[in-house]
Design a protein around this motif. Structure first.
Motif, PDB file in Angstrom:
ATOM      1  N   UNK A 114      71.972 119.536  88.283  1.00 22.68           N
ATOM      2  CA  UNK A 114      71.786 120.685  87.393  1.00 22.68           C
ATOM      3  C   UNK A 114      73.053 121.524  87.318  1.00 22.68           C
ATOM      4  N   UNK A 115      73.688 121.771  88.469  1.00 26.24           N
ATOM      5  CA  UNK A 115      74.914 122.593  88.474  1.00 26.24           C
ATOM      6  C   UNK A 115      76.022 121.920  87.667  1.00 26.24           C
ATOM      7  N   UNK A 116      76.140 120.596  87.811  1.00 28.89           N
ATOM      8  CA  UNK A 116      77.184 119.877  87.068  1.00 28.89           C
ATOM      9  C   UNK A 116      76.892 119.882  85.579  1.00 28.89           C
ATOM     10  N   UNK A 117      75.621 119.685  85.227  1.00 29.95           N
ATOM     11  CA  UNK A 117      75.266 119.608  83.810  1.00 29.95           C
ATOM     12  C   UNK A 117      75.426 120.956  83.120  1.00 29.95           C
ATOM     13  N   UNK A 118      75.019 122.039  83.782  1.00 27.03           N
ATOM     14  CA  UNK A 118      75.057 123.358  83.151  1.00 27.03           C
ATOM     15  C   UNK A 118      76.457 123.964  83.144  1.00 27.03           C
ATOM     16  N   UNK A 119      77.406 123.324  83.861  1.00 25.18           N
ATOM     17  CA  UNK A 119      78.764 123.867  83.878  1.00 25.18           C
ATOM     18  C   UNK A 119      79.409 123.789  82.502  1.00 25.18           C
ATOM     19  N   UNK A 120      79.024 122.781  81.718  1.00 23.72           N
ATOM     20  CA  UNK A 120      79.530 122.676  80.346  1.00 23.72           C
ATOM     21  C   UNK A 120      78.515 121.918  79.517  1.00 23.72           C
ATOM     22  N   UNK A 121      78.623 122.067  78.203  1.00 23.98           N
ATOM     23  CA  UNK A 121      77.633 121.507  77.294  1.00 23.98           C
ATOM     24  C   UNK A 121      78.026 120.128  76.772  1.00 23.98           C
ATOM     25  N   UNK A 122      78.908 119.436  77.438  1.00 20.46           N
ATOM     26  CA  UNK A 122      79.292 118.080  77.041  1.00 20.46           C
ATOM     27  C   UNK A 122      78.884 117.111  78.140  1.00 20.46           C
ATOM     28  N   UNK A 123      78.618 115.854  77.811  1.00 21.06           N
ATOM     29  CA  UNK A 123      78.227 114.880  78.839  1.00 21.06           C
ATOM     30  C   UNK A 123      79.291 114.778  79.939  1.00 21.06           C
ATOM     31  N   UNK A 124      78.830 114.721  81.178  1.00 20.71           N
ATOM     32  CA  UNK A 124      79.723 114.687  82.333  1.00 20.71           C
ATOM     33  C   UNK A 124      79.223 113.640  83.318  1.00 20.71           C
ATOM     34  N   UNK A 125      80.177 112.942  83.929  1.00 15.02           N
ATOM     35  CA  UNK A 125      79.818 111.949  84.943  1.00 15.02           C
ATOM     36  C   UNK A 125      80.125 112.499  86.332  1.00 15.02           C
ATOM     37  N   UNK A 126      79.266 112.158  87.282  1.00 19.72           N
ATOM     38  CA  UNK A 126      79.517 112.531  88.667  1.00 19.72           C
ATOM     39  C   UNK A 126      79.042 111.405  89.569  1.00 19.72           C
ATOM     40  N   UNK A 127      79.676 111.285  90.712  1.00 18.85           N
ATOM     41  CA  UNK A 127      79.348 110.235  91.677  1.00 18.85           C
ATOM     42  C   UNK A 127      78.611 110.866  92.853  1.00 18.85           C
ATOM     43  N   UNK A 128      77.493 110.231  93.213  1.00 23.60           N
ATOM     44  CA  UNK A 128      76.687 110.721  94.327  1.00 23.60           C
ATOM     45  C   UNK A 128      76.549 109.617  95.356  1.00 23.60           C
TER      46      UNK A 128
END
Length: 502
Positions: free
Chosen positions: A195-209
């Motif tokens: 949620x924090x990564x997604x709401x940081x900006x309004x464009x699609x973002x990739x993250x590794x978990x």
């Protein structure tokens, strides 16, 4: 990530559908509908729900929290939380009930013209009273419509639980309103990270978990969208896609290193016939400066530069050269171009044109000057050897590993009356033995000669001739599993033998 990916568009559609379902659910399951066992009061003026607050803290209510759909925490404990819940229907509302004057009664109609509900706000002493009145009594058809809508929402909930991506819907304060089963599968820390990564900006973002235990890390693509006063977060597991992209990058890097170390010049032109890729060997072979090639010249400009640098066979005139280039490009596009260029400086290049997917064309430039020189040297040596054999007095015929005639000198051709080089068909050992038997002697010696050639054994036979001469036939073994027959005619053998005895 630039632009809108298909994932983003799909996520947007799903978010719109999910938000619409929540709104329909809230409207369909309004507290104004009759629910058995509820404490809604009914009077001649319609259905009412009442909430009592003390310093904006809820102290009493006559409506069970479970009949209030879409509540983030499962309960309404303060005026701000009730205000957020009612605001979409009756807004704007005061930020605090203390904003009302003591004894003031404020009636607020619903914002929708078709909605007959009314919200009444009043303040007395330090307390506040909120009452929702809906004069519409649900009839049988309305209740039937509500039940059908509830069944539809249940089906949609099942579909969203099986969706390949995780979905969570948040209220303006960031609290969860709804989520599907996939999102519920994340532990709280991972869910918050998404949620924090997604709401940081309004464009699609990739993250590794990090994956569980020894499992590989997971790569998620998250999207955050807004729909009215709610927000939606979508998270899709794209681990396989990310791994495929990493493999593709590694493969391209490997190919780039291979191309850089090739001694063959490579020039790839895209569908628009502009130079898209070249390797260092092309610079060495053509002598063209790197800035010219880096400027992505067209095919015609590239060959113009080659002509100016004398790396093209000199044409008789410019018009014919233009036609030659057009023919070359057409042949390469069809996968048919292969030609050796004899350059004015004595170099020889082998140029190959090959079509590539999507209309691209690749040209390969290979320096074969040494190969051509070596081939010319070999041909010269072979011609010299053939001349020496033709000048010999001995008739010689050589058979290859397959017992096919591979060499026959002039004396042998004259002696046997054959010319293997002039025939389209190969001449075999059996055919040569038959000719020898018919031309020289019908003695059984030729059967022994044939067996000696087949066995690659040494043999020498003497055949008397009608003209008082002697024909000596020798069979020998050559390297490469070849064999040779030598025929030597000697005259006056008897006189020479007698003279030797004297």
């Amino acid at each position: 990530m630039d632009g809108f990916s298909p994932l983003f568009l799909a996520a947007t559609l799903m978010a719109s559908a999910a938000v619409s379902l929540l709104v329909l659910w809230a409207l369909g399951r309004s507290w104004s509908s009759y629910t058995p066992g509820s404490r809604n009061t009914t009077s001649g003026f319609g259905h009412r729900a009442t909430f009592v607050f003390q310093d904006d803290i809820l102290v009493d209510q006559d409506t069970p929290a479970e009949t209030m759909p879409g509540v983030a925490s499962g309960d309404i404990g303060t005026w701000p939380s009730l205000r957020s819940w009612l605001g979409s229907r009756f807004g704007p509302l005061p930020r605090s009930l203390e904003d009302l004057d003591d004894g003031e009664l404020r009636d607020l109609p619903a914002t929708d013209a078709d909605d007959m509900a009314t919200l009444s706000l009043s303040r007395f002493n330090d307390g506040g009273r909120v009452q929702v009145t809906d004069p519409t009594r649900a009839g049988p058809l309305d209740r039937h419509r509500t039940r059908r809508l509830s069944a539809t929402i249940t089906r949609y909930q099942t579909v969203f639980d099986k969706a390949p991506c995780a979905v969570r819907i948040l209220d303006p304060a960031g609290r969860m309103l709804w989520q599907n089963a996939v999102f519920a599968g994340y532990d709280p820390a991972q869910a918050q990270h998404l949620i924090d990564t997604a709401t940081a900006k309004d464009t699609p973002t990739r993250l590794r978990m990090p994956g569980p235990a020894t499992a590989e890390d997971r790569v998620c693509e998250v999207v955050h969208i807004r729909a009215g006063d709610v927000r939606a977060v979508f998270a899709t597991d794209v681990t396989q896609v990310a791994n495929a992209e990493a493999l593709r990058r590694e493969f391209i890097q490997t190919l780039t290193k291979i191309f850089a170390n090739l001694t063959t010049g490579l020039a790839v032109f895209d569908r628009h016939r502009n130079l898209a890729l070249f390797n260092p060997a092309l610079l060495d072979l053509t002598g063209l400066p790197a800035p010219i090639l880096s400027s992505q010249p067209s095919l015609i400009q590239f060959f113009d530069s080659l002509r100016d640098n004398r790396v093209l066979p000199e044409p008789k005139n410019y018009a014919s050269w233009r036609n030659q280039i057009e023919t070359m490009i057409s042949s390469a596009a069809g996968g048919l171009y292969l030609e050796d260029w004899n350059l004015p400086n004595g170099m020889t290049y082998r140029v190959t044109g090959r079509p590539h997917p999507d209309g691209a064309i690749a040209f390969l430039f290979e320096d074969i000057t040494d190969n051509v020189s070596l081939a010319r040297h070999f041909r010269s040596q072979i011609s010299l050897c053939e001349a020496v054999l033709d000048a010999s007095d001995e008739a010689k015929i050589v058979f290859g590993p397959d017992n096919i005639v591979s060499l026959c000198n002039r004396p042998c051709r004259q002696l046997l009356g054959i010319d293997p080089d002039a025939s389209f068909a190969d001449m075999t050992l059996r055919e040569v033995v038959t000719v020898c038997r018919d031309s020289l002697s019908r003695d059984g010696v030729w059967d022994r000669v044939e067996q000696a050639v087949l066995n690659r054994a040494a043999l020498e036979e003497t055949l008397p001739q009608p003209d008082d001469s002697t024909l000596i036939c020798r069979v020998g073994h050559l390297p490469g599993n070849s064999a040779i027959i030598t025929l030597l005619s000697q005259h006056g053998t008897s006189r020479s033998h007698a003279k030797a005895q004297a």
